[in-house]
Design an enzyme around this catalytic site. Sequence first.
Site, mmCIF file in Angstrom:
data_model
loop_
_atom_site.group_PDB
_atom_site.id
_atom_site.type_symbol
_atom_site.label_atom_id
_atom_site.label_comp_id
_atom_site.label_asym_id
_atom_site.label_seq_id
_atom_site.Cartn_x
_atom_site.Cartn_y
_atom_site.Cartn_z
ATOM 1 N N GLU A 133 -0.844 -7.770 -10.293
ATOM 2 C CA GLU A 133 -1.152 -8.489 -9.060
ATOM 3 C C GLU A 133 -1.835 -7.589 -8.031
ATOM 4 O OE1 GLU A 133 2.108 -12.114 -8.963
ATOM 5 O OE2 GLU A 133 2.535 -10.311 -7.797
ATOM 6 N N GLU B 158 2.401 -15.864 -15.049
ATOM 7 C CA GLU B 158 3.681 -16.022 -14.353
ATOM 8 C C GLU B 158 3.756 -17.394 -13.700
ATOM 9 O OE1 GLU B 158 4.715 -13.211 -11.349
ATOM 10 O OE2 GLU B 158 4.110 -11.465 -12.519
#
Length: 654
Positions: A143, A301
């Site tokens: 991320e 995710e």
Amino acid sequence: MIQYGGDYNPEQWPLATRIEDVELMQQAGVTLVSVGIFSWAQLEPREGVFEFGWLDDILDRLHAAGIKVTLATATASPPPWLTRKHPEFLPVLADGTVLHPGGRQAYRVSSPEYREYVLRMTRTMAERYGRHPALVLWHVDNELGCHVPHDFSDDAAVAFRRWLADRYGTVEALNAAWGTAFWSQRYDDFDEVLPPRSAPTYPNPTQQLDFARFSSDELLVHYRALRDVLREVTPHVPTTTNLMLSTGTKWMDYFSWADDLDVIANDHYTRAHDPEAHVELAFSADLTRGVAGGDPWMLMEHSTSAVNWQPRNRTKRPGEMIRHSLAHVARGADAVMFFQWRQSAAGAEKFHSAMLPHAGTDTDVWRNTVALGSTLQALAEVEGSRVRAKAAIVFDYPAWWGTELDSHPSAAVTYPDRVLAHYRALWQRNVTVDIVRPSADLSGYSLVVVPGLYLVTDADAANIARAAERGASVLVTYFSGIADEVDHVRLGGYPGAFRELLGVRTEEFWALQDGETLTLDDGTPADLWSEQTHLAPGTSAVRTFADGDLAGWPALTRRPVGAGAAWYLGTRLNADGLQGVTDALIAEAGLTPELDGVEAVRRVADDGRSWLFVLNHTTDEVTVPAQGHELLTNASVTGTLSLPAGAVAVLREG
């Protein structure tokens, strides 16, 4: 097959738990896990001292169980010994605040010295595990930019100057682009330039815009550096990193990242406060597919139930976890993964749901985990197929950044809410949408919606105009085409770059105050924005303002263009009003919605086979016309399909 699994953090657990984990993964049908994302401090507890035994063991166990691994570079957060030794690696906010260790991502990507540590760790991982039989994909960092999209440190300043020199060539060109004749900001040397740190009043807008571009590029440079090491050592293993494609992630221009990722992977979480969170989920999935260029992609995710980081974290309702997962698959995902496999007992994310919750296997979450595994196995034949759309929404990160700069006509004019409003109106009619950048090939679309494209290049404006000339219905909305790519206002009247296409010229904006509303001539309420707009010959007013200072002036216009038409919406309509305009555009474009009362999306294989996903987000049973073989129940459907509240069906057609 559709891959299934999640982040797995074995370093948090003793050996007995890890052994149990592998057994339970097999029960749940898990096929793929991400390992090692935040494990640098466990793998290298002291500089140059490595402890790989635990990771060797779990990778061997996963392979023996038939579970594949996407292995991380382990660099998502530096270990405490590193930032203690090098506090100069820590990132800095615009006001000079240093972001210290104790959370995650406490590093600055512009530091050459920090980069050396990260590259060394990446090489170490690649050399040790590059031939491990469980490894199928590299997970680079994690991320990127999630918590530190902008670093204002001295290292960042050096890198920013280098980026500016590459972009502009000369300081004279930079001065011209930044309009530095205003407020005595002229530069004589690139070394005088700083990031847009906290200033007495509004920083230079183009400086802010370029720093946003630089920051996105610098994070991408960081990814490329790690990826290049992996490609050197393990050219046979593809690489990715998990993007955050949603209306909540602003500062990375992911369209510019796409060519550097072998697989497009996305993280997405619904917002508990949003009663229509499934609409934003659909938008995120379509945006991810857009970044992937239409190819299947990977959901890296999402959550089985509540998360931990929203003000009020809501448990998912019965059926919601499976329905959300299949909504991503419907829109192009060929992998469904969660954060995380086993819910943590300690740390900042201990209340973030997981596939295996705190309460263990006698839980609804675990039963859903197992059920989803079986469901995805039943959908194996869908893998590799694509979603095809005849409508497109133009989406642009620099336009987002530019729209929301300070010192504008109205601070209430924001970008993603308008994009999502237009997306929602199409979603309500089950019109499948591609989310594309302004430079995309628009030739295959019969409807193109361009919401709030404040910044636009000449080339991209011409690309959008060509879509109308070729036969598309094109809708452009207020505060579009106002400025060029360096945020210079296009003179001669608004909407600048789109004046000729639309056949309109606005001489002045009339921004409305909070709570101030207007009414159109058909009774539709409007707020936020209005314009004093003149029409060119051939352009007609579809709707006008019925009251206020601009009573009688155009609010919605249409102009025939080539084989198509160009529409302009110069105000913000309520949901019903926008739906009415969207319905008119759908009809003009000749689009046929799939079904009513459900979400319906079709995936199509290269050989012509197709699968219709039907999702019921309501609390009532819905009956819709349908024909085909339903994969989840292995039943034939002839004529009608009855779908219980919250349920999903997947029909193999033909």
